[in-house]
Design a protein around this motif. Structure first.
Motif, PDB file in Angstrom:
ATOM      1  N   CYS A  76       0.848  -1.194   0.000  1.00  0.00           N
ATOM      2  CA  CYS A  76       0.000   0.000   0.000  1.00  0.00           C
ATOM      3  C   CYS A  76       0.875   1.232   0.000  1.00  0.00           C
ATOM      4  CB  CYS A  76      -0.931   0.025   1.215  1.00  0.00           C
ATOM      5  SG  CYS A  76      -0.111   0.401   2.789  1.00  0.00           S
ATOM      6  N   SER A  78       0.982   4.992   1.743  1.00  0.00           N
ATOM      7  CA  SER A  78       0.420   5.498   2.992  1.00  0.00           C
ATOM      8  C   SER A  78       1.086   6.796   3.403  1.00  0.00           C
ATOM      9  CB  SER A  78       0.596   4.458   4.104  1.00  0.00           C
ATOM     10  OG  SER A  78       0.164   4.955   5.356  1.00  0.00           O
ATOM     11  N   GLU A 147      -5.676  -0.088  -1.764  1.00  0.00           N
ATOM     12  CA  GLU A 147      -5.886   1.330  -2.055  1.00  0.00           C
ATOM     13  C   GLU A 147      -6.946   1.896  -1.119  1.00  0.00           C
ATOM     14  OE1 GLU A 147      -5.306   2.768  -6.203  1.00  0.00           O
ATOM     15  OE2 GLU A 147      -5.996   0.757  -6.699  1.00  0.00           O
ATOM     16  N   ASP A 148      -6.472   2.716  -0.201  1.00  0.00           N
ATOM     17  CA  ASP A 148      -7.366   3.309   0.783  1.00  0.00           C
ATOM     18  C   ASP A 148      -8.465   4.111   0.091  1.00  0.00           C
ATOM     19  OD1 ASP A 148      -8.244   3.836   3.322  1.00  0.00           O
ATOM     20  OD2 ASP A 148      -6.852   5.482   3.689  1.00  0.00           O
TER      21      ASP A 148
END
Length: 320
Positions: A76, A78, A147-148
């Motif tokens: 990810c 971040s 993917e946030d």
């Protein structure tokens, strides 16, 4: 009926897959803070957990899904909090986690990611460049890219906060939610508009990182060339179209606040509520400070979304 990518039945079921240590977080009125702000203020505290933010509600769902599929790794991008949460959830399930972050991210967040056993890669740029590198790593290694805000698990994990707010007594007039990529705002907003539609859902973002707020007001994706805010956790430049569509459905308003109000809000939360918070978590208080007449006499809930803050920077801000 509120129509978004989210689903209330899935959100309720998600509580079974999230470690209970992240659930049923404190929700309480803070009289001292309310007197200072001129309204009734309730705090939803999402920092009293192993990763000091709400993000693990989503990564618990992601990591559980990957483990159930027999997957062994994830990556990810971040700003710091998602990376910590994914590292924690991944380690619990035996996943190899890689986190890509900006070298400008707070050192406290980066150190914590390393301490949780994740591989940390740093880029010479902002979050958007970290996202590009994470995409490349996922492609090169054939691993899941988390993917946030785009991944539903991150939104529906955050939405479990909404379930807890909706069951609170007494009911709130408004809930103030930090707005970055949109997982928290769309998740909580969806549940409230489904279960407590009279509650006003207000998203808050800094003037120095206004992309999602501008997009909400113009009802189309608006990008920015740069960001300039101490609230690193919400400093994105490229809103995700699918997330914006959800936000347009569930948010009643999106407002921008100045850096000075964020800096004022952090020591106020320390002195009146005994809480050390990162800048993003002070956005709700900043919104009331800049709009006292709007909130006067109302019952406002604010989500304290994170407390991963660099100690040296924090001391500078609270002494400013």
């Amino acid at each position: 009926m509120v129509t978004t990518r989210l689903d209330l039945a899935r959100i309720r079921a998600a509580r079974r897959d999230i470690d209970p240590i992240f659930l049923d977080t404190p929700l309480y009125p803070c009289d001292a803070l309310g007197r200072e702000l001129g309204c009734t203020v309730s705090i939803k505290l999402e920092t009293a957990n192993p990763v000091r933010s709400f993000k693990a509600r989503g990564t618990e769902l992601v990591a559980g899904l990957l483990a159930g599929q027999g997957r062994t790794a994830a990556v990810c991008a971040s700003a710091g909090n998602l990376g910590q949460a994914l590292a924690w959830s991944g380690r619990r399930r035996g996943l190899d986690v890689t986190v890509v972050a900006s070298h400008k991210a707070p050192a406290a967040k980066l150190d914590r990611i390393r301490a949780l056993g994740a591989e940390l890669q740093l880029v010479d740029g902002d979050f958007e460049l970290a996202r590009e590198r994470a995409v490349s790593i996922a492609r090169e290694r054939g691993v899941r890219l988390v993917e946030d805000s785009l991944d539903l698990e991150t939104c529906e994990g955050a939405a479990t906060i909404g379930l807890e707010l909706a069951s609170g007594t007494p009911a709130f007039d408004a809930v103030l939610i930090a707005l970055g990529g949109g997982a928290l705002a769309t998740g909580v907003g969806y549940v409230l508009k489904t279960l407590a539609p009279d509650v006003e859902v207000i998203c808050v973002q800094p003037h120095g990182a206004p992309a999602m707020t501008r997009s909400w007001h113009r009802r189309r994706v608006v990008t920015t060339d740069s960001t300039d805010t101490i609230a690193d956790g919400v400093a994105g430049r490229y809103p995700i179209p699918e997330v914006l569509d959800d936000l347009l459905t569930v948010a009643d308003d999106a407002v921008l606040v100045h850096e000075a109000s964020i800096v004022t809000g952090m020591p106020m939360l320390l002195e009146r509520a005994g809480l050390v918070v990162e800048p993003s978590a002070a956005l709700g208080v900043a919104a009331v400070l800049e709009n006292r007449d709007r909130f006067a006499g109302r019952h406002v809930a604010t989500v304290i979304c994170g407390s991963n803050v660099d100690p040296d920077a924090y001391h500078r801000w609270v002494r400013a």
